[in-house]
Design a protein around this motif. Structure first.
Motif, PDB file in Angstrom:
ATOM      1  N   MET A 180       1.057  -1.113  -0.031  1.00 35.02           N
ATOM      2  CA  MET A 180      -0.004  -0.273  -0.032  1.00 35.02           C
ATOM      3  C   MET A 180       1.031   1.321   0.081  1.00 35.02           C
ATOM      4  O   MET A 180       1.864   1.283   0.749  1.00 35.02           O
ATOM      5  N   LEU A 181       0.417   2.197  -0.457  1.00 33.29           N
ATOM      6  CA  LEU A 181       0.899   3.628  -0.790  1.00 33.29           C
ATOM      7  C   LEU A 181       0.470   4.583   0.211  1.00 33.29           C
ATOM      8  O   LEU A 181      -0.653   4.621   0.115  1.00 33.29           O
ATOM      9  N   ILE A 182       1.195   5.062   1.214  1.00 27.92           N
ATOM     10  CA  ILE A 182       0.566   6.068   2.166  1.00 27.92           C
ATOM     11  C   ILE A 182       1.202   7.358   1.717  1.00 27.92           C
ATOM     12  O   ILE A 182       2.298   7.468   1.460  1.00 27.92           O
ATOM     13  N   GLY A 183       0.353   8.370   1.765  1.00 31.74           N
ATOM     14  CA  GLY A 183       0.747  10.044   1.425  1.00 31.74           C
ATOM     15  C   GLY A 183       0.936  10.424   2.819  1.00 31.74           C
ATOM     16  O   GLY A 183       0.157  10.227   3.800  1.00 31.74           O
ATOM     17  N   ILE A 184       1.946  11.457   2.688  1.00 37.00           N
ATOM     18  CA  ILE A 184       2.296  12.234   4.142  1.00 37.00           C
ATOM     19  C   ILE A 184       2.442  13.510   3.860  1.00 37.00           C
ATOM     20  O   ILE A 184       3.056  13.808   2.730  1.00 37.00           O
ATOM     21  N   ILE A 185       1.740  14.197   4.504  1.00 34.74           N
ATOM     22  CA  ILE A 185       1.838  15.994   4.367  1.00 34.74           C
ATOM     23  C   ILE A 185       2.027  16.547   5.767  1.00 34.74           C
ATOM     24  O   ILE A 185       1.110  16.113   6.557  1.00 34.74           O
ATOM     25  N   SER A 186       2.750  17.273   6.114  1.00 39.48           N
ATOM     26  CA  SER A 186       2.868  17.772   7.339  1.00 39.48           C
ATOM     27  C   SER A 186       3.185  19.408   7.202  1.00 39.48           C
ATOM     28  O   SER A 186       3.742  19.791   6.248  1.00 39.48           O
ATOM     29  N   ASP A 187       3.173  19.989   8.321  1.00 42.94           N
ATOM     30  CA  ASP A 187       3.252  21.468   8.526  1.00 42.94           C
ATOM     31  C   ASP A 187       2.692  22.238   7.258  1.00 42.94           C
ATOM     32  O   ASP A 187       3.523  23.050   6.846  1.00 42.94           O
ATOM     33  N   SER A 188       1.541  22.240   7.191  1.00 43.54           N
ATOM     34  CA  SER A 188       1.029  22.730   5.949  1.00 43.54           C
ATOM     35  C   SER A 188       0.402  24.230   6.372  1.00 43.54           C
ATOM     36  O   SER A 188       0.462  25.163   5.545  1.00 43.54           O
ATOM     37  N   HIS A 189       0.323  24.672   7.684  1.00 46.10           N
ATOM     38  CA  HIS A 189       0.379  25.766   8.153  1.00 46.10           C
ATOM     39  C   HIS A 189      -0.553  26.913   7.493  1.00 46.10           C
ATOM     40  O   HIS A 189      -0.189  28.004   7.100  1.00 46.10           O
ATOM     41  N   ASP A 190      -1.830  26.163   7.262  1.00 47.55           N
ATOM     42  CA  ASP A 190      -3.026  27.267   6.505  1.00 47.55           C
ATOM     43  C   ASP A 190      -2.396  27.693   5.183  1.00 47.55           C
ATOM     44  O   ASP A 190      -3.090  28.618   4.532  1.00 47.55           O
ATOM     45  N   HIS A 191      -1.421  26.978   4.326  1.00 44.77           N
ATOM     46  CA  HIS A 191      -1.162  27.657   3.065  1.00 44.77           C
ATOM     47  C   HIS A 191      -2.055  26.771   2.035  1.00 44.77           C
ATOM     48  O   HIS A 191      -1.611  25.547   1.600  1.00 44.77           O
ATOM     49  N   LEU A 192      -3.096  27.251   1.904  1.00 47.46           N
ATOM     50  CA  LEU A 192      -4.063  26.283   1.092  1.00 47.46           C
ATOM     51  C   LEU A 192      -3.702  25.996  -0.253  1.00 47.46           C
ATOM     52  O   LEU A 192      -3.974  24.876  -0.603  1.00 47.46           O
ATOM     53  N   PRO A 193      -3.309  26.846  -1.032  1.00 46.46           N
ATOM     54  CA  PRO A 193      -2.879  26.459  -2.514  1.00 46.46           C
ATOM     55  C   PRO A 193      -1.816  25.336  -2.235  1.00 46.46           C
ATOM     56  O   PRO A 193      -1.961  24.309  -3.286  1.00 46.46           O
ATOM     57  N   ARG A 194      -0.837  25.401  -1.317  1.00 46.95           N
ATOM     58  CA  ARG A 194       0.134  24.353  -1.358  1.00 46.95           C
ATOM     59  C   ARG A 194      -0.563  23.067  -0.813  1.00 46.95           C
ATOM     60  O   ARG A 194      -0.182  21.907  -1.181  1.00 46.95           O
ATOM     61  N   LEU A 195      -1.374  23.139   0.106  1.00 42.06           N
ATOM     62  CA  LEU A 195      -2.265  21.880   0.913  1.00 42.06           C
ATOM     63  C   LEU A 195      -2.825  21.425  -0.279  1.00 42.06           C
ATOM     64  O   LEU A 195      -2.895  20.014  -0.372  1.00 42.06           O
ATOM     65  N   GLU A 196      -3.643  22.188  -1.292  1.00 45.03           N
ATOM     66  CA  GLU A 196      -4.464  21.430  -2.006  1.00 45.03           C
ATOM     67  C   GLU A 196      -3.348  20.749  -3.270  1.00 45.03           C
ATOM     68  O   GLU A 196      -3.750  19.521  -3.463  1.00 45.03           O
ATOM     69  N   ALA A 197      -2.359  21.475  -3.482  1.00 48.09           N
ATOM     70  CA  ALA A 197      -1.339  20.887  -4.634  1.00 48.09           C
ATOM     71  C   ALA A 197      -0.617  19.610  -4.030  1.00 48.09           C
ATOM     72  O   ALA A 197      -0.604  18.723  -4.764  1.00 48.09           O
ATOM     73  N   GLY A 198      -0.409  19.286  -2.729  1.00 45.29           N
ATOM     74  CA  GLY A 198       0.099  18.138  -2.079  1.00 45.29           C
ATOM     75  C   GLY A 198      -0.952  17.223  -1.976  1.00 45.29           C
ATOM     76  O   GLY A 198      -0.490  16.038  -2.357  1.00 45.29           O
ATOM     77  N   LEU A 199      -2.181  17.581  -1.792  1.00 46.39           N
ATOM     78  CA  LEU A 199      -3.188  16.488  -1.705  1.00 46.39           C
ATOM     79  C   LEU A 199      -3.403  15.817  -3.345  1.00 46.39           C
ATOM     80  O   LEU A 199      -3.430  14.699  -3.350  1.00 46.39           O
ATOM     81  N   GLU A 200      -3.344  16.721  -4.083  1.00 46.38           N
ATOM     82  CA  GLU A 200      -3.643  16.162  -5.722  1.00 46.38           C
ATOM     83  C   GLU A 200      -2.387  15.383  -6.023  1.00 46.38           C
ATOM     84  O   GLU A 200      -2.727  14.473  -6.696  1.00 46.38           O
ATOM     85  N   ARG A 201      -1.082  16.021  -5.690  1.00 46.52           N
ATOM     86  CA  ARG A 201       0.092  15.056  -5.906  1.00 46.52           C
ATOM     87  C   ARG A 201      -0.040  13.638  -5.438  1.00 46.52           C
ATOM     88  O   ARG A 201       0.474  12.693  -6.024  1.00 46.52           O
ATOM     89  N   LEU A 202      -0.275  13.579  -4.224  1.00 42.07           N
ATOM     90  CA  LEU A 202      -0.507  12.472  -3.351  1.00 42.07           C
ATOM     91  C   LEU A 202      -1.533  11.355  -4.124  1.00 42.07           C
ATOM     92  O   LEU A 202      -1.177  10.233  -4.187  1.00 42.07           O
ATOM     93  N   ARG A 203      -2.576  12.220  -4.447  1.00 47.08           N
ATOM     94  CA  ARG A 203      -3.725  11.339  -5.296  1.00 47.08           C
ATOM     95  C   ARG A 203      -3.175  10.802  -6.457  1.00 47.08           C
ATOM     96  O   ARG A 203      -3.498   9.401  -6.903  1.00 47.08           O
ATOM     97  N   LYS A 204      -2.517  11.647  -7.217  1.00 47.94           N
ATOM     98  CA  LYS A 204      -1.802  11.456  -8.629  1.00 47.94           C
ATOM     99  C   LYS A 204      -0.904  10.102  -8.492  1.00 47.94           C
ATOM    100  O   LYS A 204      -0.700   9.183  -9.223  1.00 47.94           O
ATOM    101  N   GLU A 205      -0.256  10.155  -7.227  1.00 47.82           N
ATOM    102  CA  GLU A 205       0.914   8.835  -7.039  1.00 47.82           C
ATOM    103  C   GLU A 205       0.086   7.692  -6.859  1.00 47.82           C
ATOM    104  O   GLU A 205       0.694   6.695  -6.711  1.00 47.82           O
TER     105      GLU A 205
END
Length: 159
Positions: A1-26
């Protein structure tokens, strides 16, 4: 299984959205966030993840009630996540005397320092995906963890 990990997003909404999208694509099927989401409006973006989601509070997550209302699964670390026979200790803080990881784990996952760590020590993977926000180090990163090989990949997001 592939786990996505994203940390210290600090309310940076565009980067949070980009990170989630990239992890979905992966192809990540499960998501872990080791803290410092900050506000409930950012938590709503994180809660849009389609699949299992594990989250711990960070030291800057002051609006705990609001975060808990959006992410009922959020807890203080350390949190033990068991996935495909692997044991993952999740905490916001790097392991030390004050913040010991869960014993007998395959992966020690943390955030807080905003510094990427991806190394094996005495048979255990120590992993910090770095900062998603990109404000402290100037680079926005997320990570994937393959539970079969116990190898992690740090993914740099475009600014």
């Amino acid at each position: 299984m592939l786990i996505g990990i994203i940390s210290d997003s600090h309310d940076h909404l565009p980067r949070l959205e980009a990170g989630l999208e990239r992890l979905r694509k992966e192809g990540a099927e499960l998501l872990i966030h080791p803290g410092d989401i900050i506000a409930p409006f950012a938590a709503k973006i994180l809660a849009s993840w389609q699949g299992p989601l594990h989250v711990v509070y960070g030291n800057n997550d002051g609006e705990r009630r609001g975060l808990k209302s959006v992410l009922p699964q959020i807890v203080d670390g350390p949190l033990l996540v068991e996935c495909k026979g692997k044991r993952i200790s999740v905490d916001h803080y790097p392991p030390d005397d004050e913040h010991p990881p869960v014993d007998d784990v395959d992966v020690i996952l943390f955030g807080h320092t905003h510094e990427v760590v991806n190394e094996h020590r005495n048979g255990t993977l120590y992993l910090n995906p770095g900062e998603n926000c990109g404000w402290v180090r100037g680079e926005s990163t997320v990570a994937t963890l393959d539970t079969d090989s116990l190898k992690a990949e740090i993914i740099r997001l475009e600014a």
